[in-house]
Design a protein around this motif. Structure first.
Motif, PDB file in Angstrom:
ATOM      1  N   UNK A 103       0.845  -1.193   0.000  1.00 46.07           N
ATOM      2  CA  UNK A 103       0.000   0.000   0.000  1.00 46.07           C
ATOM      3  C   UNK A 103       0.885   1.249   0.000  1.00 46.07           C
ATOM      4  N   UNK A 104       0.394   2.285  -0.678  1.00 44.41           N
ATOM      5  CA  UNK A 104       1.122   3.557  -0.754  1.00 44.41           C
ATOM      6  C   UNK A 104       0.047   4.632  -0.886  1.00 44.41           C
ATOM      7  N   UNK A 105       0.009   5.584   0.051  1.00 40.45           N
ATOM      8  CA  UNK A 105      -1.115   6.516   0.085  1.00 40.45           C
ATOM      9  C   UNK A 105      -0.690   7.911   0.559  1.00 40.45           C
ATOM     10  N   UNK A 106      -1.612   8.848   0.367  1.00 41.32           N
ATOM     11  CA  UNK A 106      -1.378  10.264   0.671  1.00 41.32           C
ATOM     12  C   UNK A 106      -2.046  10.634   2.005  1.00 41.32           C
ATOM     13  N   UNK A 107      -1.382  11.490   2.789  1.00 40.51           N
ATOM     14  CA  UNK A 107      -1.978  12.045   4.011  1.00 40.51           C
ATOM     15  C   UNK A 107      -1.873  13.569   3.974  1.00 40.51           C
ATOM     16  N   UNK A 108      -2.988  14.248   4.210  1.00 42.51           N
ATOM     17  CA  UNK A 108      -2.997  15.715   4.278  1.00 42.51           C
ATOM     18  C   UNK A 108      -3.597  16.093   5.635  1.00 42.51           C
ATOM     19  N   UNK A 109      -2.783  16.772   6.459  1.00 44.15           N
ATOM     20  CA  UNK A 109      -3.197  17.032   7.847  1.00 44.15           C
ATOM     21  C   UNK A 109      -3.174  18.524   8.177  1.00 44.15           C
ATOM     22  N   UNK A 110      -4.306  19.211   8.001  1.00 48.48           N
ATOM     23  CA  UNK A 110      -4.392  20.606   8.444  1.00 48.48           C
ATOM     24  C   UNK A 110      -4.714  20.687   9.938  1.00 48.48           C
ATOM     25  N   UNK A 111      -4.902  21.895  10.409  1.00 47.70           N
ATOM     26  CA  UNK A 111      -5.184  22.142  11.832  1.00 47.70           C
ATOM     27  C   UNK A 111      -6.323  21.244  12.342  1.00 47.70           C
ATOM     28  N   UNK A 112      -6.133  20.646  13.499  1.00 47.55           N
ATOM     29  CA  UNK A 112      -7.191  19.835  14.118  1.00 47.55           C
ATOM     30  C   UNK A 112      -7.150  18.366  13.728  1.00 47.55           C
ATOM     31  N   UNK A 113      -6.307  18.011  12.752  1.00 52.45           N
ATOM     32  CA  UNK A 113      -6.224  16.600  12.362  1.00 52.45           C
ATOM     33  C   UNK A 113      -5.124  15.908  13.164  1.00 52.45           C
ATOM     34  N   UNK A 114      -5.221  14.615  13.303  1.00 52.78           N
ATOM     35  CA  UNK A 114      -4.234  13.846  14.054  1.00 52.78           C
ATOM     36  C   UNK A 114      -4.327  12.385  13.614  1.00 52.78           C
ATOM     37  N   UNK A 115      -3.326  11.619  13.989  1.00 49.48           N
ATOM     38  CA  UNK A 115      -3.390  10.185  13.717  1.00 49.48           C
ATOM     39  C   UNK A 115      -3.040   9.474  15.027  1.00 49.48           C
ATOM     40  N   UNK A 116      -4.045   8.863  15.649  1.00 48.42           N
ATOM     41  CA  UNK A 116      -3.882   8.262  16.976  1.00 48.42           C
ATOM     42  C   UNK A 116      -2.904   7.077  16.935  1.00 48.42           C
ATOM     43  N   UNK A 117      -2.467   6.653  18.117  1.00 45.35           N
ATOM     44  CA  UNK A 117      -1.512   5.544  18.247  1.00 45.35           C
ATOM     45  C   UNK A 117      -1.981   4.324  17.468  1.00 45.35           C
ATOM     46  N   UNK A 118      -1.081   3.744  16.700  1.00 42.47           N
ATOM     47  CA  UNK A 118      -1.434   2.555  15.909  1.00 42.47           C
ATOM     48  C   UNK A 118      -0.159   1.824  15.462  1.00 42.47           C
TER      49      UNK A 118
END
Ligand code: FE2
Length: 208
Positions: A103-118
């Motif tokens: 898998x290969x993918x894009x992430x766009x994280x503006x204000x208020x976004x997050x990626x929880x522990x995983x």
């Protein structure tokens, strides 16, 4: 004479390298291709609204971007070489031929976004290439894999070197590539800056 000797065992190895210059043609092409993908991905926006609060990811829509557009394939070819180095560094009894980018993918994280522990279950090597890191962008944080076994271990002194702390915040630069073993727990804390933090993430799995 002091006969004591420090022996560091069971270390966790993270790989970080400057993968691409921001001034390179490929870097510009990657930024353009990412923006086009993000702007036109209606299905991905819908998926993200349900699974990736305040941000966008193509994880639920386009998760094989190296098969879609040439710049992503050219980056994948570069990442392959670093995965090869990392396999060697880890001492794993495999070669790059035993793995494939699943898998290969894009992430766009503006204000208020997050990626929880995983973690990234079922994969061997995971990682991220950093395209856009505005001032104040969140780091990637890693958790000490031994953390749940410490039981009555006292807390650490603040002056203890950060490599020995139980959490490590890594602040990459644009153009950097970070690789880690897929079982290592990590997070991206909530973004506080306005301009988005943009990255490309991937997994390598074992060929069956
Ligand atoms: Fe991740």
């Amino acid at each position: 004479m002091n006969q004591s000797k420090k022996l560091t065992l069971f270390s966790t190895q993270i790989y970080k390298t400057k993968c691409l210059s921001k001034r390179s043609k490929l870097f510009t092409e990657l930024a353009d291709a990412t923006e086009r993908l993000y702007a036109g991905d209606i299905e991905g926006a819908k998926w993200s609204s349900e699974h990736y609060k305040n941000g966008y990811t193509s994880y639920g829509s386009y998760d094989q971007i190296h098969l879609m557009t040439e710049p992503f394939l050219l980056l994948k070819n570069k990442i392959d070489q670093h995965v090869k180095n990392y396999i060697k560094m880890l001492g794993l009894d495999i070669s790059l031929d035993n793995l494939f980018m699943s898998r290969f993918w894009v992430n766009v994280m503006p204000k208020g976004s997050y990626h929880a522990w995983h973690t990234h279950p079922l994969s061997v090597i995971s990682g991220t290439f950093y395209l856009q890191l505005p001032k104040g962008a969140s780091p990637i944080r890693f958790e000490d894999p031994r953390f749940m076994f410490f039981m009555t271990r006292p807390s650490l002194l603040n002056k203890t070197p950060k490599e020995q702390q139980n959490f490590y915040s890594l602040n990459p630069q644009e153009g950097d590539l970070v690789l880690f073993e897929s079982w290592i727990k990590h997070e991206v804390p909530m973004a506080t800056q306005t301009d988005p933090r943009i990255s490309l993430s991937f997994n390598y799995d074992l060929k069956r």
